[in-house]
Design a protein around this motif. Structure first.
Motif, PDB file in Angstrom:
ATOM      1  N   GLU A  11     -34.911   7.975 -44.531  1.00  0.00           N
ATOM      2  CA  GLU A  11     -35.889   7.541 -43.527  1.00  0.00           C
ATOM      3  C   GLU A  11     -36.065   8.575 -42.423  1.00  0.00           C
ATOM      4  O   GLU A  11     -37.181   8.852 -41.979  1.00  0.00           O
ATOM      5  N   PHE A  12     -34.939   9.144 -41.978  1.00  0.00           N
ATOM      6  CA  PHE A  12     -35.014  10.095 -40.861  1.00  0.00           C
ATOM      7  C   PHE A  12     -35.815  11.331 -41.241  1.00  0.00           C
ATOM      8  O   PHE A  12     -36.685  11.783 -40.492  1.00  0.00           O
ATOM      9  N   LEU A  13     -35.527  11.888 -42.419  1.00  0.00           N
ATOM     10  CA  LEU A  13     -36.289  13.059 -42.865  1.00  0.00           C
ATOM     11  C   LEU A  13     -37.731  12.682 -43.174  1.00  0.00           C
ATOM     12  O   LEU A  13     -38.642  13.513 -43.036  1.00  0.00           O
ATOM     13  N   GLY A  14     -37.938  11.433 -43.549  1.00  0.00           N
ATOM     14  CA  GLY A  14     -39.288  10.982 -43.839  1.00  0.00           C
ATOM     15  C   GLY A  14     -40.205  11.019 -42.635  1.00  0.00           C
ATOM     16  O   GLY A  14     -41.425  11.214 -42.760  1.00  0.00           O
ATOM     17  N   TYR A  15     -39.633  10.827 -41.444  1.00  0.00           N
ATOM     18  CA  TYR A  15     -40.455  10.896 -40.227  1.00  0.00           C
ATOM     19  C   TYR A  15     -41.114  12.260 -40.089  1.00  0.00           C
ATOM     20  O   TYR A  15     -42.262  12.376 -39.662  1.00  0.00           O
ATOM     21  N   PHE A  16     -40.371  13.304 -40.419  1.00  0.00           N
ATOM     22  CA  PHE A  16     -40.855  14.661 -40.201  1.00  0.00           C
ATOM     23  C   PHE A  16     -41.677  15.198 -41.371  1.00  0.00           C
ATOM     24  O   PHE A  16     -42.118  16.338 -41.351  1.00  0.00           O
ATOM     25  N   ARG A  17     -41.853  14.371 -42.401  1.00  0.00           N
ATOM     26  CA  ARG A  17     -42.671  14.789 -43.528  1.00  0.00           C
ATOM     27  C   ARG A  17     -44.129  14.355 -43.377  1.00  0.00           C
ATOM     28  O   ARG A  17     -44.947  14.625 -44.253  1.00  0.00           O
ATOM     29  N   THR A  18     -44.426  13.647 -42.295  1.00  0.00           N
ATOM     30  CA  THR A  18     -45.798  13.196 -42.046  1.00  0.00           C
ATOM     31  C   THR A  18     -46.258  13.700 -40.684  1.00  0.00           C
ATOM     32  O   THR A  18     -45.444  13.875 -39.762  1.00  0.00           O
ATOM     33  N   PRO A  19     -47.549  13.934 -40.529  1.00  0.00           N
ATOM     34  CA  PRO A  19     -48.057  14.405 -39.222  1.00  0.00           C
ATOM     35  C   PRO A  19     -47.871  13.386 -38.100  1.00  0.00           C
ATOM     36  O   PRO A  19     -47.880  13.754 -36.928  1.00  0.00           O
ATOM     37  N   VAL A  20     -47.675  12.109 -38.480  1.00  0.00           N
ATOM     38  CA  VAL A  20     -47.566  11.065 -37.462  1.00  0.00           C
ATOM     39  C   VAL A  20     -46.390  11.331 -36.524  1.00  0.00           C
ATOM     40  O   VAL A  20     -46.478  11.116 -35.308  1.00  0.00           O
ATOM     41  N   ALA A  21     -45.275  11.811 -37.096  1.00  0.00           N
ATOM     42  CA  ALA A  21     -44.087  12.058 -36.271  1.00  0.00           C
ATOM     43  C   ALA A  21     -44.361  13.110 -35.211  1.00  0.00           C
ATOM     44  O   ALA A  21     -43.974  12.966 -34.037  1.00  0.00           O
ATOM     45  N   TYR A  22     -45.022  14.178 -35.565  1.00  0.00           N
ATOM     46  CA  TYR A  22     -45.294  15.259 -34.622  1.00  0.00           C
ATOM     47  C   TYR A  22     -46.314  14.808 -33.568  1.00  0.00           C
ATOM     48  O   TYR A  22     -46.206  15.190 -32.393  1.00  0.00           O
ATOM     49  N   VAL A  23     -47.270  13.996 -34.001  1.00  0.00           N
ATOM     50  CA  VAL A  23     -48.227  13.444 -33.032  1.00  0.00           C
ATOM     51  C   VAL A  23     -47.509  12.530 -32.045  1.00  0.00           C
ATOM     52  O   VAL A  23     -47.734  12.590 -30.831  1.00  0.00           O
ATOM     53  N   ILE A 849     -45.888  21.190 -32.046  1.00  0.00           N
ATOM     54  CA  ILE A 849     -47.078  21.433 -32.873  1.00  0.00           C
ATOM     55  C   ILE A 849     -46.850  22.638 -33.793  1.00  0.00           C
ATOM     56  O   ILE A 849     -47.153  22.595 -34.992  1.00  0.00           O
ATOM     57  N   ILE A 850     -46.308  23.715 -33.235  1.00  0.00           N
ATOM     58  CA  ILE A 850     -46.030  24.912 -34.052  1.00  0.00           C
ATOM     59  C   ILE A 850     -45.022  24.582 -35.142  1.00  0.00           C
ATOM     60  O   ILE A 850     -45.161  25.015 -36.302  1.00  0.00           O
ATOM     61  N   LEU A 851     -44.004  23.805 -34.787  1.00  0.00           N
ATOM     62  CA  LEU A 851     -42.987  23.420 -35.770  1.00  0.00           C
ATOM     63  C   LEU A 851     -43.616  22.611 -36.898  1.00  0.00           C
ATOM     64  O   LEU A 851     -43.316  22.811 -38.078  1.00  0.00           O
ATOM     65  N   GLY A 852     -44.518  21.671 -36.528  1.00  0.00           N
ATOM     66  CA  GLY A 852     -45.171  20.844 -37.539  1.00  0.00           C
ATOM     67  C   GLY A 852     -46.073  21.661 -38.444  1.00  0.00           C
ATOM     68  O   GLY A 852     -46.067  21.493 -39.672  1.00  0.00           O
ATOM     69  N   ILE A 853     -46.864  22.545 -37.835  1.00  0.00           N
ATOM     70  CA  ILE A 853     -47.761  23.393 -38.636  1.00  0.00           C
ATOM     71  C   ILE A 853     -46.955  24.265 -39.582  1.00  0.00           C
ATOM     72  O   ILE A 853     -47.298  24.427 -40.770  1.00  0.00           O
ATOM     73  N   ASN A 854     -45.873  24.831 -39.086  1.00  0.00           N
ATOM     74  CA  ASN A 854     -45.021  25.682 -39.908  1.00  0.00           C
ATOM     75  C   ASN A 854     -44.405  24.902 -41.069  1.00  0.00           C
ATOM     76  O   ASN A 854     -44.342  25.389 -42.211  1.00  0.00           O
ATOM     77  N   PHE A 855     -43.980  23.659 -40.776  1.00  0.00           N
ATOM     78  CA  PHE A 855     -43.373  22.826 -41.824  1.00  0.00           C
ATOM     79  C   PHE A 855     -44.368  22.534 -42.936  1.00  0.00           C
ATOM     80  O   PHE A 855     -44.072  22.687 -44.127  1.00  0.00           O
ATOM     81  N   PHE A 856     -45.561  22.111 -42.540  1.00  0.00           N
ATOM     82  CA  PHE A 856     -46.558  21.757 -43.545  1.00  0.00           C
ATOM     83  C   PHE A 856     -47.078  23.004 -44.277  1.00  0.00           C
ATOM     84  O   PHE A 856     -47.419  22.942 -45.462  1.00  0.00           O
TER      85      PHE A 856
END
Length: 870
Positions: A11-23, A849-856
């Motif tokens: 569940e915890f890693l799942g948060y960071f696999r979607t853009p919703v978490a970063y938003v 935001i940079i972290l999220g863009i980099n992840f995706f």
């Protein structure tokens, strides 16, 4: 627990696999730092604390945490993975706990990402880290409570919107329970008072407030943990019930258990005070006081608990009083007994409260509120007629003072010798005018709690235990001899002199006379010279670093006034000054001590190294800017308060002076039989000097207000606390000295203060030049207008019109330049405001935001690579 960890990790890693978490993280950071900064006036508030952040946190959680929690189980139901999880080889409890802990950890990370705020206040000032740490802990615990409710409501439905609205409604209700307006509304709807009070104990605000102040109470921590445990347990039972097609009967038992745990938590007064000043812990002075009790003491706390409509803040204050009294009981080792009395209307308890001297306040609903304390020891009694919410920070002081006083067979006698109207009275102003009445100073009311105060003239009675000489004007040799002999007898002496007493000048003005330094200064020239003390009664100390912000004229902008000194740095190793936080000196002087080696000197209070002296006669006719420019620092600190101890020699080595020139026989007899003291009797004498008397007056020490129809006051600063603390130290009451001023700490932004001083120096000369030019132009304009007014005709001469227009244009230009310079004074400060706002509001969200863009980007690249490989 391995299965629980598996769910947690998924569940915890799942948060960071979607853009919703970063938003969510970006929105949370913008809200939690933007609202305090702009709506809560974080920067302009000039307070090195996170109070503004913690004030908004519960309301930010109200929107954002339901947005996180609404998907916990509703999403599983919608996607059809609900049944898959329930068929996995793990218990339902592990699944619920794992999903909750994952969401809680995600929110905790979001909270900790606001670390730039405490870093900011550390840069700007000197924060108290205790409330910051406990505030963050309280925020995480409260977030767990919110999320527990959201997880619970999410299990009811597969619709995330319904889950969001339902959880938001419940959380809002638990927030409003701590709001007095909402509770009064419930009472107006005929809800029982006991039910309203019980529900109020389940408010997030009620428990989070204590944590955000730096007080870790067991009942607050138990509330959040028990709420979390309750939500997880009920959530588990509901899911189990859904799986088996029935509703669990254990839920009512869990509700009872939740109320029972919180009730037990309220009865156990266990707490940890994290504040730097230990604001919520019994001080060593109180514990020493209790350890010396020779007879048992009864504390009778009178509180009308059954009155309807009292604000929750007031009820919380009453609980704080009761908790503090229980600490007295525990610390006394059986010597203190506590009785809590509820004086219901027309009861014997109400009669008992009235006889004890506890003041009953008439309320609008016709009931009478009793809220006071009676302290009984043998046949002696002391009473606090009514506790004051405005003096919550001084609770321990007020209670310990009475415990100290009730033990005394008699109060020590304090003699006050003064030329000021400290004792009040009336002055007759002639037959044509009514006499002027001067009220007694609040200082006396406070002193009478611990001293038998006597107004002393030129003769000092033998029963005087210590002497306070305040503003001695034109002292005769007879008076100075009496002071000299009193000090040499081994009894302590306190002397307050003033180069420019504002109180004395105000009195002269009220009496229709002019007040100058000649009538407002004081000194003891004979004594000071003999004891090696230099004091210039015509010089006032100015201090750029400790200047007080004031507004000298109505509507003007506040400016640092260098002859009113706000001192906030004290010697923490000395029992007199250790508990102090802030003192205000108004047009004080300075002492230069050149005493013999056998006299020990301790500088109790000093100026900063950016100080200087100026003649007191020029202050009234100088602007604030002019006063600032006249201070040329030599890098030295100046003594405002000093303690001298040792063996003093008399200032009258030839014996008692001749006071009556016509009585030759008495004078000859005195010469033949000189019984005056030549040197201090005993080991040493103690003399304390202060270079200001205005700090003791009501104008500079207290703030008056109306408290439920009665005149009340609260301290503006530690002025009176310092004086009373000092006298108690001199009289031997050292235990009380450690109790002073625990709740008046001020932590301003020191960086901003230093920048204001530097900017003031840079632009001060320019402002003074423009001010002089503007006054000259205004004088020319007034002259032209006056000439034309005398002619009683309109200005028609073109030359005159041209001159008038020229001066008007120049006046406008000068005013514009003044505005630009004033703007320059704040330019650097506003720049810091903008830069810090940028760093706090944009840096961390940009990083997310940079972290999220980099992840995706990396994930998409891996996906494309995998597809090409296949």
């Amino acid at each position: 627990m391995k299965a629980c960890f598996t769910i947690f990790k998924r569940e915890f890693l799942g948060y960071f696999r979607t853009p919703v978490a970063y938003v969510f993280l970006c929105v949370f950071l913008l809200a939690s730092m933007g609202l305090p900064w702009y709506i809560g006036h974080f920067f302009s508030g000039n307070d090195a604390s996170l109070k503004s952040l913690f004030d908004f946190i519960p309301w930010i959680f109200l929107i954002l945490i339901p947005a996180v929690g609404m998907r916990l189980w509703a999403e599983e139901k919608r996607l059809g993975t609900w049944e898959l999880i329930l068929t996995m080889p793990l218990s339902t409890f592990n699944a619920v706990l794992g999903k909750f802990l994952a969401g809680w950890a995600f929110i905790a990370i979001a909270i900790l990402l606001t670390f730039s705020m405490p870093m900011t206040i550390t840069y700007l000032g000197d924060p108290d880290w205790g409330p910051i740490v406990s505030g963050y802990l309280g925020s995480i615990l409260m977030a767990g409570g919110y999320l527990g409710i959201c997880s619970l409501t999410s299990s009811f439905t597969r619709n995330q919107v319904i889950s969001f609205v339902l959880s938001l409604t419940i959380c809002l209700f638990l927030l409003l329970l701590g709001w007095s307006v909402f509770n009064n509304l419930m009472i107006a709807m005929n809800f029982p008072v006991w039910l309203v009070d019980t529900l109020a104990n389940f408010s997030f605000i009620t428990h989070f407030t204590s944590l955000s102040k730096g007080l870790l109470r067991l009942e607050d921590i138990l509330f959040f943990l028990s709420l979390i445990a309750f939500c997880i347990a009920v959530n588990t039972l509901i899911i189990e019930g859904n799986k088996k097609g029935r509703f669990s009967l254990s839920i009512p038992l869990l509700v009872i258990g939740l109320f029972l745990v919180n009730f037990i938590g309220k009865t156990i007064p266990v707490q940890l005070d994290l504040t730097e000043k230990k604001l919520y812990t019994l001080s060593d002075g109180t514990r020493n006081l209790l350890s010396k009790l020779e007879e048992p003491i009864v504390l009778k706390f009178y509180y009308s608990q059954s009155i309807e409509g009292l604000p929750i803040s007031f009820k919380n204050f009453a609980l704080r009083v009761e908790d503090l009294l229980r600490q007295y009981k525990l610390a006394s080792k059986g010597q203190v007994r506590l009785e809590v009395v509820n004086p219901k209307p027309d009861s014997s308890e109400e009669e008992q409260a009235v006889r004890a001297g506890v003041a009953g306040q008439d309320l609008a609903n016709g009931e009478k509120l009793f809220f006071g304390l009676q302290i009984v020891m043998a046949h002696k009694e002391k009473v606090i007629p009514q506790f004051n919410l405005q003096r919550e920070s001084f609770l321990e002081i007020d209670i310990s003072q009475l415990i100290y006083q009730v033990q005394l067979d008699k109060l020590p006698t304090l003699g006050i010798m003064t030329s000021l109207d400290i004792f009040g009275g009336r002055v007759h102003m002639g037959e044509a005018r009514k006499p002027k009445i001067f009220p007694e100073w609040t200082l006396l009311k406070e002193l009478r709690y611990n001293f038998n105060v006597v107004n002393v003239g030129k003769d000092i009675p033998e029963e005087i235990d210590l002497l306070a000489v305040i503003h001695p004007q034109y002292p005769s040799e007879e008076i100075q001899f009496a002071i000299d002999q009193f000090l040499l007898s081994g009894k302590p002496v306190f002397i307050a002199v003033d180069p420019s007493s504002i109180i004395a000048k105000n009195k002269f003005q009220q009496l229709g006379r002019m007040g100058s330094w000649e009538v407002s200064s004081s000194n003891l020239p004979t004594l000071f010279k003999a004891w090696g003390i230099e004091f210039n009664e015509g010089e006032v100390v100015g201090d750029l670093l400790n200047a007080t912000e004031i507004t000298r004229t109505k509507g003007a902008q506040s400016q640092p006034y260098p002859v009113w000194l706000t001192i906030d740095k004290f010697d923490k190793s000395h029992p007199i000054t250790a508990p102090l936080n802030q003192i205000l000196f108004a047009e004080a002087g300075k002492f230069e001590i050149n005493t013999p080696a056998n006299i020990k000197t301790v500088a109790l209070i000093e100026t900063s190294n950016q100080s200087d002296e100026m003649m007191s006669s020029i202050i009234a006719n100088s602007s604030t800017r002019q006063l600032n420019t006249q201070i040329i620092s030599d890098g030295k600190k100046r003594s405002l308060a000093t303690m001298l101890t040792g063996k003093f020699k008399t200032a009258f080595p030839d014996g008692k002076p001749r006071f009556n020139q016509s009585d030759e026989e008495e004078f000859i007899a005195l010469l033949n039989k000189d019984e005056s003291i030549k040197e201090s009797i005993g080991d040493e004498s103690t003399l304390v000097l202060i270079s200001d008397t205005d700090l003791l007056s009501d104008q500079f020490s207290i703030q008056r207000f109306n408290n439920m129809g009665q005149d009340a006051f609260r301290p503006r600063n530690d002025n009176l606390a310092f004086f009373i603390n000092l006298l108690e130290f001199l009289s031997g009451g050292n235990d009380l000295s450690s109790l002073r001023s625990k709740g008046t700490s001020s932590r301003p932004f020191k960086v901003i203060r230093e920048m204001e001083l530097n900017a003031s120096k840079v632009y001060q000369t320019k402002l003074d030049q423009l001010e002089n030019e503007l006054q000259a132009v205004q004088a020319q304009l007034a002259k032209i207008k006056a000439v034309n007014d005398q002619k009683k005709q309109l200005i028609t001469d073109p030359e005159v019109q041209s001159s008038l227009l020229m001066f008007q244009i120049k006046e406008a230009e000068l005013r514009s330049k003044k505005r630009e310079i004033r703007k320059g004074l704040r330019e650097n400060i506003e720049k810091i405001d903008r830069n810090l706002a940028f760093l706090n509001l944009l840096t961390m969200p940009a990083f997310i935001i940079i972290l999220g863009i980099n992840f995706f980007y990396i994930r998409n690249k891996k996906t494309q690579t995998a597809r090409k490989t296949n």
